[in-house]
Design an enzyme around this catalytic site. Structure first.
Site, mmCIF file in Angstrom:
data_model
loop_
_atom_site.group_PDB
_atom_site.id
_atom_site.type_symbol
_atom_site.label_atom_id
_atom_site.label_comp_id
_atom_site.label_asym_id
_atom_site.label_seq_id
_atom_site.Cartn_x
_atom_site.Cartn_y
_atom_site.Cartn_z
ATOM 1 N N GLY A 20 -67.371 -12.802 8.499
ATOM 2 C CA GLY A 20 -67.916 -11.501 8.099
ATOM 3 C C GLY A 20 -66.903 -10.384 8.292
ATOM 4 O O GLY A 20 -67.239 -9.261 8.677
ATOM 5 N N TYR A 23 -65.290 -5.874 5.135
ATOM 6 C CA TYR A 23 -66.181 -4.824 4.670
ATOM 7 C C TYR A 23 -65.791 -4.451 3.241
ATOM 8 O O TYR A 23 -64.615 -4.226 2.950
ATOM 9 C CB TYR A 23 -66.058 -3.613 5.601
ATOM 10 C CG TYR A 23 -66.917 -2.442 5.213
ATOM 11 C CD1 TYR A 23 -68.300 -2.540 5.253
ATOM 12 C CD2 TYR A 23 -66.340 -1.238 4.790
ATOM 13 C CE1 TYR A 23 -69.104 -1.472 4.889
ATOM 14 C CE2 TYR A 23 -67.130 -0.164 4.428
ATOM 15 C CZ TYR A 23 -68.512 -0.282 4.463
ATOM 16 O OH TYR A 23 -69.295 0.769 4.095
ATOM 17 N N GLY A 24 -66.789 -4.440 2.349
ATOM 18 C CA GLY A 24 -66.490 -4.139 0.940
ATOM 19 C C GLY A 24 -66.440 -5.399 0.086
ATOM 20 O O GLY A 24 -66.430 -5.318 -1.136
ATOM 21 N N VAL A 26 -68.643 -8.380 -0.742
ATOM 22 C CA VAL A 26 -70.072 -8.678 -0.599
ATOM 23 C C VAL A 26 -70.308 -10.088 -0.043
ATOM 24 O O VAL A 26 -71.116 -10.307 0.862
ATOM 25 C CB VAL A 26 -70.782 -8.516 -1.968
ATOM 26 C CG1 VAL A 26 -72.247 -8.882 -1.879
ATOM 27 C CG2 VAL A 26 -70.611 -7.089 -2.493
ATOM 28 N N SER A 28 -68.294 -12.064 1.748
ATOM 29 C CA SER A 28 -67.864 -12.187 3.153
ATOM 30 C C SER A 28 -68.922 -11.607 4.077
ATOM 31 O O SER A 28 -69.254 -12.191 5.110
ATOM 32 C CB SER A 28 -66.525 -11.467 3.348
ATOM 33 O OG SER A 28 -66.351 -11.020 4.668
ATOM 34 N N ASN A 110 -53.194 -12.841 -2.757
ATOM 35 C CA ASN A 110 -52.876 -11.690 -1.907
ATOM 36 C C ASN A 110 -51.618 -11.900 -1.063
ATOM 37 O O ASN A 110 -51.295 -11.064 -0.211
ATOM 38 C CB ASN A 110 -54.041 -11.391 -0.951
ATOM 39 C CG ASN A 110 -55.356 -11.229 -1.672
ATOM 40 O OD1 ASN A 110 -56.282 -12.006 -1.461
ATOM 41 N ND2 ASN A 110 -55.436 -10.246 -2.553
ATOM 42 N N HIS A 137 -57.555 -8.879 10.100
ATOM 43 C CA HIS A 137 -57.346 -10.332 10.041
ATOM 44 C C HIS A 137 -56.368 -10.739 8.942
ATOM 45 O O HIS A 137 -55.764 -11.799 9.005
ATOM 46 C CB HIS A 137 -58.681 -11.077 9.871
ATOM 47 C CG HIS A 137 -59.326 -10.950 8.527
ATOM 48 N ND1 HIS A 137 -59.926 -9.790 8.084
ATOM 49 C CD2 HIS A 137 -59.466 -11.836 7.500
ATOM 50 C CE1 HIS A 137 -60.412 -9.982 6.867
ATOM 51 N NE2 HIS A 137 -60.150 -11.207 6.492
ATOM 52 N N GLU A 174 -52.072 -5.278 -1.660
ATOM 53 C CA GLU A 174 -52.840 -6.522 -1.649
ATOM 54 C C GLU A 174 -52.219 -7.573 -2.559
ATOM 55 O O GLU A 174 -52.867 -8.539 -2.960
ATOM 56 C CB GLU A 174 -54.294 -6.223 -2.042
ATOM 57 C CG GLU A 174 -54.989 -5.260 -1.085
ATOM 58 C CD GLU A 174 -55.559 -5.922 0.180
ATOM 59 O OE1 GLU A 174 -56.096 -7.031 0.076
ATOM 60 O OE2 GLU A 174 -55.457 -5.316 1.264
ATOM 61 N N HIS A 250 -60.896 -6.112 -5.164
ATOM 62 C CA HIS A 250 -59.588 -6.314 -5.799
ATOM 63 C C HIS A 250 -59.800 -6.249 -7.314
ATOM 64 O O HIS A 250 -60.860 -6.651 -7.812
ATOM 65 C CB HIS A 250 -59.015 -7.708 -5.490
ATOM 66 C CG HIS A 250 -58.522 -7.885 -4.092
ATOM 67 N ND1 HIS A 250 -58.768 -9.027 -3.361
ATOM 68 C CD2 HIS A 250 -57.782 -7.079 -3.298
ATOM 69 C CE1 HIS A 250 -58.202 -8.919 -2.174
ATOM 70 N NE2 HIS A 250 -57.597 -7.749 -2.103
ATOM 71 N N ASP A 252 -58.735 -8.261 -9.414
ATOM 72 C CA ASP A 252 -58.963 -9.595 -9.993
ATOM 73 C C ASP A 252 -60.414 -10.062 -9.857
ATOM 74 O O ASP A 252 -60.748 -11.188 -10.203
ATOM 75 C CB ASP A 252 -57.967 -10.638 -9.448
ATOM 76 C CG ASP A 252 -58.169 -10.996 -7.985
ATOM 77 O OD1 ASP A 252 -59.115 -10.506 -7.361
ATOM 78 O OD2 ASP A 252 -57.348 -11.796 -7.462
ATOM 79 N N CYS A 371 -58.253 -16.130 -6.855
ATOM 80 C CA CYS A 371 -57.805 -15.723 -5.507
ATOM 81 C C CYS A 371 -56.973 -16.820 -4.869
ATOM 82 O O CYS A 371 -56.101 -16.552 -4.056
ATOM 83 C CB CYS A 371 -58.989 -15.499 -4.574
ATOM 84 S SG CYS A 371 -60.098 -14.218 -5.075
HETATM 85 O O1 SUG Z 1 -59.508 -10.307 1.533
HETATM 86 N N1 SUG Z 1 -62.020 -12.664 2.233
HETATM 87 C C1 SUG Z 1 -60.889 -12.255 1.443
HETATM 88 C C2 SUG Z 1 -61.082 -12.686 0.013
HETATM 89 C C3 SUG Z 1 -59.831 -12.474 -0.805
HETATM 90 C C4 SUG Z 1 -60.047 -12.736 -2.247
HETATM 91 N N2 SUG Z 1 -58.843 -12.544 -2.957
HETATM 92 C C5 SUG Z 1 -58.723 -12.012 -4.174
HETATM 93 N N3 SUG Z 1 -59.714 -11.371 -4.775
HETATM 94 N N4 SUG Z 1 -57.573 -12.084 -4.765
HETATM 95 C C6 SUG Z 1 -60.665 -10.744 1.530
HETATM 96 O O2 SUG Z 1 -61.664 -10.012 1.575
HETATM 97 C C7 SUG Z 1 -63.250 -13.013 4.301
HETATM 98 C C8 SUG Z 1 -62.995 -13.632 5.646
HETATM 99 C C9 SUG Z 1 -64.221 -13.735 6.481
HETATM 100 O O3 SUG Z 1 -65.118 -12.899 6.374
HETATM 101 O O4 SUG Z 1 -64.296 -14.708 7.285
HETATM 102 C C10 SUG Z 1 -61.977 -12.623 3.568
HETATM 103 O O5 SUG Z 1 -60.990 -12.311 4.188
#
Ligand code: SUG
Length: 448
Positions: A20, A23-24, A26, A28, A110, A137, A174, A250, A252, A371
């Site tokens: 989790g 933020y932003g 959905v 995750s 990314n 993270h 990113e 993002h 993408d 991604c």
């Molecule tokens: O950065 N999710 C990534 C997902 C990245 C997707 N990449 C692209 N759209 N290119 C992020 O938000 C969630 C990790 C967690 O909640 O455990 C996370 O980092």
């Protein structure tokens, strides 16, 4: 000389979990605290790599990172042996341990922004590792990302590597998730399309109200300068702030491009007509014929796009000039999106086929097919200069699935992250992986 778009997919790491943390994003946020299945996640990703390879596309693999990141925890003041560092973080600051365990490096779109040699001033392929500094993270990924990319693309005659931009919000970067390249042929000069969420220094640009805009205009401009791109080969566009506020963290997640084609949602950008005209004019000067496919909101809403990840698809060029779209299973589960796709492929347009993949483990953290891959356009000489250990082959696929079966758990929940054994498992697996992929020493535990 023949040129290719090579997709390097991120191999999911052994600590894949739902923290989790974003933020932003959905997915995750809504799957936070669910238990995950790292083994299934890694095998789902490998199945996609194998399928693309078997379809005749050039496919590579990008290694995961050492997690939990004890080096990062030590920087935050946790001390003692590695086991004690983990134990103390679990006791005093569980959110920091969770962040240091994230397998988020799997989303290699990314990892970096990549400019092919045909676009750059010195004729080399340029890489800038993304600082990902919007989320803690993810901000700890770039040092290892740089070492892994350095080991994959080591030949300095062909490849140039830039360190991540300054780690402040003004230069939030990113990577390729906000970068697309249009070209007539992968080996010819193209137009690099940078999409930003806000400007750090110019107040004339609007910004989202609710969720963060991760990419700044200034970061995109810095990358274009570092890569030696010429002004007539670059277009900047702003993401519509209101879609960021609806979960499009993002670009993408709302648009994808390849070759001469941009596939995008009606609400994706600000000043769309001006942007399309600029892309058309600049690609035209480079011998290309820009084409765009706009998905109207009356058929697919932004919410549909965010839930199904329709645009987080891979748009691939086939030998006969037609295109193929690789979409996640969630697109089939959304009636409007599926109907749209049926219409798209039967209309006689450029996109002729849709292939569906089950990537649920990654999707539940907001990571779809696009991604999971970093695109690197390479000519034949450059491809021959890539470390051959990271190019997908049938035997490598076999070795990697066995490696996953041997080392990965099939269930991970938050409590398991505090188990010091997990770090040992991860290190054992990665040590073996560096030998399989012929990367040399790239992880902190191998270097320090
Ligand atoms: O950065 N999710 C990534 C997902 C990245 C997707 N990449 C692209 N759209 N290119 C992020 O938000 C969630 C990790 C967690 O909640 O455990 C996370 O980092």
């Amino acid at each position: 000389m023949k040129s290719y778009e090579v997709n390097f997919d991120g191999l999911v790491g052994p600590t894949h979990n739902y923290g989790g943390l974003s933020y932003g994003n959905v997915a995750s946020q809504s799957n936070s605290q669910q238990s995950s299945n790292p083994k299934e996640a890694a095998l789902q990703g490998l199945a996609k790599m194998k399928a693309l390879m078997e379809m005749g596309f050039q496919q590579g693999v990008l290694a995961p990172q050492e997690r939990p990141d004890v080096v990062a925890l030590r920087r935050l003041g946790f001390a003692g042996s590695d086991a004690q560092v983990i134990e103390r973080a679990a006791k005093d600051a569980m959110p920091l341990l969770v962040a240091s365990c994230s397998a988020s490096s799997m989303w290699v779109a990314n990892a970096a922004t990549v400019s092919p040699s045909a676009d750059t001033a010195d004729g080399r392929v340029h890489f800038t590792a993304a600082n990902l500094n919007c989320k803690y993270h993810r901000s700890i990924e770039h040092p290892t990302t740089s070492r892994v990319l350095g080991a994959m693309f080591a030949d300095q005659q062909h490849f140039a590597h830039h360190a991540a931009l300054p780690a402040v919000a003004q230069f939030g970067d990113e990577g390729a998730a906000n970068h697309t390249r249009f070209c007539r042929d992968y080996g010819q000069a193209g137009v690099e399309f940078f999409v930003f969420g806000r400007s750090a220094f110019d107040t004339r640009y609007p910004a989202p109200q609710k969720y963060p805009a991760r990419q700044t205009l200034e970061a995109s401009q810095a990358v274009a300068r570092l890569h030696g791109l010429s002004d007539d080969g670059v277009v900047y566009a702003q993401q519509n702030p209101s879609v960021i506020d609806q979960g499009v963290f993002h670009n993408d997640v709302i648009a994808v491009g390849n070759g001469e084609v941009l596939f995008y949602h009606e609400d994706a950008f600000l000043e769309t007509d001006k942007m399309l005209a600029e892309l058309d004019a600049k690609l035209g000067k480079r011998g290309g014929n820009f084409q765009s496919i706009c998905v109207p909101r009356s058929q697919v809403t932004v919410e549909d796009a965010v839930r199904s990840y329709l645009f987080n698809s891979q748009l691939l060029s086939r030998a006969d000039g037609s295109m193929l779209l690789i979409v996640p299973e969630e697109c089939r589960g959304n009636e409007r999106v599926w109907q749209y796709l049926q219409g798209l492929t039967s209309s006689g347009g450029l996109i002729r086929e849709v292939k569906v993949f089950d990537l649920k483990q990654s999707m539940q953290n907001g990571g779809g097919p696009a991604c999971l891959r970093l695109r690197v356009a390479l000519n034949q000489t450059e491809l021959a200069a890539v470390n051959p250990g990271v190019i997908m082959t049938a035997p490598l696929y076999g070795t990697l699935t066995q490696w996953v079966d041997k080392h990965y758990r099939d269930r991970l929940s938050e409590n398991d992250l505090a188990d010091p054994q997990l770090l040992l498992e991860c290190r054992t697996a990665l040590d073996e992986l560096t030998q399989i992929l012929k990367l040399g020493a790239v992880y902190p535990f191998q270097i320090n």
